[in-house]
Design a protein around this motif. Structure first.
Motif, PDB file in Angstrom:
ATOM      1  N   HIS A   1       0.831  -1.210   0.000  1.00 35.99           N
ATOM      2  CA  HIS A   1       0.000   0.000   0.000  1.00 35.99           C
ATOM      3  C   HIS A   1       0.868   1.264   0.000  1.00 35.99           C
TER       4      HIS A   1
ATOM      5  N   ASP B   1       2.777   4.238  -2.484  1.00 38.23           N
ATOM      6  CA  ASP B   1       2.620   4.899  -3.770  1.00 38.23           C
ATOM      7  C   ASP B   1       3.904   4.729  -4.585  1.00 38.23           C
TER       8      ASP B   1
ATOM      9  N   ASN C   1       4.703   6.315  -7.140  1.00 30.85           N
ATOM     10  CA  ASN C   1       5.129   7.586  -7.720  1.00 30.85           C
ATOM     11  C   ASN C   1       5.831   8.497  -6.722  1.00 30.85           C
ATOM     12  N   THR C   2       5.662   8.237  -5.430  1.00 34.59           N
ATOM     13  CA  THR C   2       6.230   9.121  -4.410  1.00 34.59           C
ATOM     14  C   THR C   2       7.196   8.413  -3.473  1.00 34.59           C
ATOM     15  N   TRP C   3       7.540   7.155  -3.753  1.00 31.85           N
ATOM     16  CA  TRP C   3       8.406   6.433  -2.818  1.00 31.85           C
ATOM     17  C   TRP C   3       9.819   7.012  -2.786  1.00 31.85           C
TER      18      TRP C   3
END
Length: 207
Positions: free
Chosen positions: A140, A142, A144-146
């Protein structure tokens, strides 16, 4: 695992806690050595997880006649499945590689793209980055933002730990649900269908 059978696993002078610590230090560390960079398919992870559960059952003295579920074995051993172990190791290694300086070979291989060449016909082989994306989604997180979180090492380790725990809990709930559905379907099929042998008058659905 077999060499420690007499000295550890069947030794009545050792507690279960000690046996599990020995298993984690000697067996699991050898089994998963270098697994941070593995690109494992589902069938390979199934085999590793089956071996893991078989070892835990042997240590605890459970047999198939006891009818103890895999989730109960993991809870009693205070352990996680191989799926969770592999995902956590991969994501921690992913964060380590992402924090590397530019020009390092592991980072160039992870972020690099081929300028020329053609892919062979058929299904493409599984890549390490594909597994990392799957692990991020199952945890869970993201995709795109890890990279914004991975800069801070303690925060990344905390997020990975929490995400893997959530994924492991979801996996166990799904297994319990599937087991309950199988029990309901088997019981309903026995009640609804009757196949009586004409020779011995035996109900074949109850055999």
């Amino acid at each position: 695992m077999s060499k420690l059978n007499t000295r550890v696993w069947t030794n009545k002078n050792l507690t279960l806690h000690t046996k599990l610590k020995v298993y984690q230090a000697c067996v699991l560390s050898t089994l998963l050595y270098g697994s941070e960079t593995w690109t494992t398919y589902t069938r390979q992870e199934h085999r590793l997880n089956a071996f893991h559960l078989r070892c835990l059952r042997k240590i605890m003295g459970h047999t198939w006649e006891d009818k103890v579920t895999n989730n109960d074995v993991l809870c009693k051993a205070r352990s996680t499945s191989i799926y969770a172990m592999l995902s956590e190791r991969r994501l921690r290694w992913l964060g380590h590689v992402s924090r590397m300086d530019k020009g390092r070979i592991p980072k160039d291989l992870l972020y690099g793209q081929l300028e020329c060449g053609t892919r062979s016909t058929g299904r493409p082989q599984l890549r390490f980055k594909d597994l990392c994306k799957r692990d991020l989604l199952s945890a869970h997180m993201d995709i795109n933002t890890w990279e914004d979180i991975v800069v801070d090492r303690p925060s990344w380790r905390h997020e990975v730990k929490q995400g893997i725990d959530r994924a492991e809990q979801d996996r166990r709930e799904q297994q319990d649900l599937k087991r309950q559905r199988r029990k309901e379907s088997s019981s309903s099929s026995k009640e609804d269908t009757i196949h009586v042998c004409t020779d011995c008058a035996k109900d074949c659905t109850q055999g």
